[in-house]
Design an enzyme around this catalytic site. Structure first.
Site, mmCIF file in Angstrom:
data_model
loop_
_atom_site.group_PDB
_atom_site.id
_atom_site.type_symbol
_atom_site.label_atom_id
_atom_site.label_comp_id
_atom_site.label_asym_id
_atom_site.label_seq_id
_atom_site.Cartn_x
_atom_site.Cartn_y
_atom_site.Cartn_z
ATOM 1 C CG ASP A 1 28.205 24.036 49.445
ATOM 2 O OD1 ASP A 1 29.028 24.592 48.692
ATOM 3 O OD2 ASP A 1 28.181 22.809 49.648
ATOM 4 C CG ASP B 1 25.833 20.732 57.050
ATOM 5 O OD1 ASP B 1 26.819 21.440 56.785
ATOM 6 O OD2 ASP B 1 25.874 19.487 57.113
HETATM 7 O O1 G3H Z 1 28.533 18.908 56.708
HETATM 8 C C1 G3H Z 1 28.631 17.864 57.403
HETATM 9 C C2 G3H Z 1 29.912 17.191 57.603
HETATM 10 O O2 G3H Z 1 30.861 17.692 56.730
HETATM 11 C C3 G3H Z 1 29.798 15.713 57.793
HETATM 12 O O3 G3H Z 1 31.020 15.017 57.609
HETATM 13 O O4 G3H Z 1 30.300 12.784 56.798
HETATM 14 O O5 G3H Z 1 32.564 13.112 57.764
HETATM 15 O O6 G3H Z 1 30.579 13.194 59.225
HETATM 16 P P1 G3H Z 1 31.094 13.455 57.867
HETATM 17 ZN ZN ZN Z 2 29.880 19.095 54.919
#
Ligand code: G3H
Ligand code: ZN
Length: 283
Positions: A103, A81
């Site tokens: 990213d 992520d």
């Molecule tokens: O990359 C992870 C998500 O975008 C987390 O989003 O903080 O709304 O759970 P959130």
């Molecule tokens: Zn995110």
């Protein structure tokens, strides 16, 4: 075995559902998310932030995810992520990740395209799916901290060009959601989702999926969102359970007595999201 997101995302876009990316932060998250996926018969994406990788250890993360995939029989992607560099992406792929996000949203467009293309070339060569990002999503998540005034929506034309040139498998665009807790209700720019989704094959990714009203989620999915990221809601709900339990039972000394209930609530949150996203019975 862990699978690429291409095992289920093309179908999600075609059939109009979204697959949840649920971030894993420790063993209990892995177990809870897997149990939820199993009960709902849903494909799953385990999100691994660089912060969570530092916390759990890269090899532990891969090992736990592989056990989850094997024991559940579900199509599970282990997905980096918000990967911050080519080096981190390569380290994750080598360790066994089946999917990565690069990213490059803080770079100028040309540079973001150039760097993302390099990641796609390397990842696709070994069957690993790639998510790219355009526009900056506000809020705080681990190493990322973007002030509201610095968050910028994705320009649809740039997003379409980004996809055409990079051929990413999933396209994250900033459309008004934010990481972490919302102060009010997020204002989602649905027309950006619609315009971009119509022109590209890949599904749109909605980051900051926690705290977004159900109706907004459903509308976003109907317009082309095929992957939704959730982390904060699991964090908030599990911590609430632990805090209450310890407040009310100061004699608890067995970690399992509060980690178990925390795990139970994460499973319930994830089951609810799976149903909302429409990915139940799509495994
Ligand atoms: O990359 C992870 C998500 O975008 C987390 O989003 O903080 O709304 O759970 P959130
Ligand atoms: Zn995110």
């Amino acid at each position: 075995p862990l699978v690429s997101m291409n095992e289920f995302l093309p179908r999600a876009k075609k059939e109009g559902f979204a697959v949840g990316q649920f971030n894993i932060n420790n063993l209990e998250y892995v177990q809870a998310i897997t149990a939820a996926g199993k009960e709902e018969n849903s494909p799953l994406i385990f999100g691994a932030s660089e912060g969570a990788i530092r916390y759990m250890g890269l090899d532990n993360m891969v090992a736990l995810s592989k056990v989850a995939a094997k024991e559940s029989g579900l199509p599970i992607a282990l997905h980096l992520d918000h990967g911050s560099s080519f080096e981190v992406v390569m380290q994750c792929i080598r360790a066994g990740f089946s999917s990565v996000m690069f990213d490059g949203s803080h770079y100028p467009l040309e540079e973001n395209i150039r760097l993302t293309k390099k990641v796609v070339e390397a990842a696709h060569a070994v069957g690993v799916s790639v998510e790219g990002e355009l526009g900056t999503i506000g809020g705080v998540e681990d190493d990322l901290d973007v002030a509201e005034e610095d968050a910028s929506l994705a320009n649809p034309k740039d997003a379409i060009r980004f996809w055409e040139e990079t051929q990413v498998d999933a396209m994250a665009i900033a459309v008004g959601t934010a990481h972490g807790m919302y102060k009010g209700v997020p204002k989602i720019r649905y027309e950006i989702i619609e315009e971009v989704s119509k022109k590209i094959d890949a599904p749109i990714v909605l980051h900051g999926g926690s705290g977004v009203p159900d109706e907004s989620i459903q509308k976003a999915i109907s317009l082309g969102v095929g992957k939704i990221n959730v982390n904060t809601e699991n964090q908030v709900e599990s911590t609430k359970v632990i805090r209450e339990l310890l407040d009310q039972n100061p004699n608890i000394i067995d970690t399992r007595k509060f980690m178990g209930p925390a795990r139970d609530i994460i499973k319930e949150v994830v089951k609810g999201k799976i149903r909302l996203f429409g990915s139940a019975n799509k495994a």
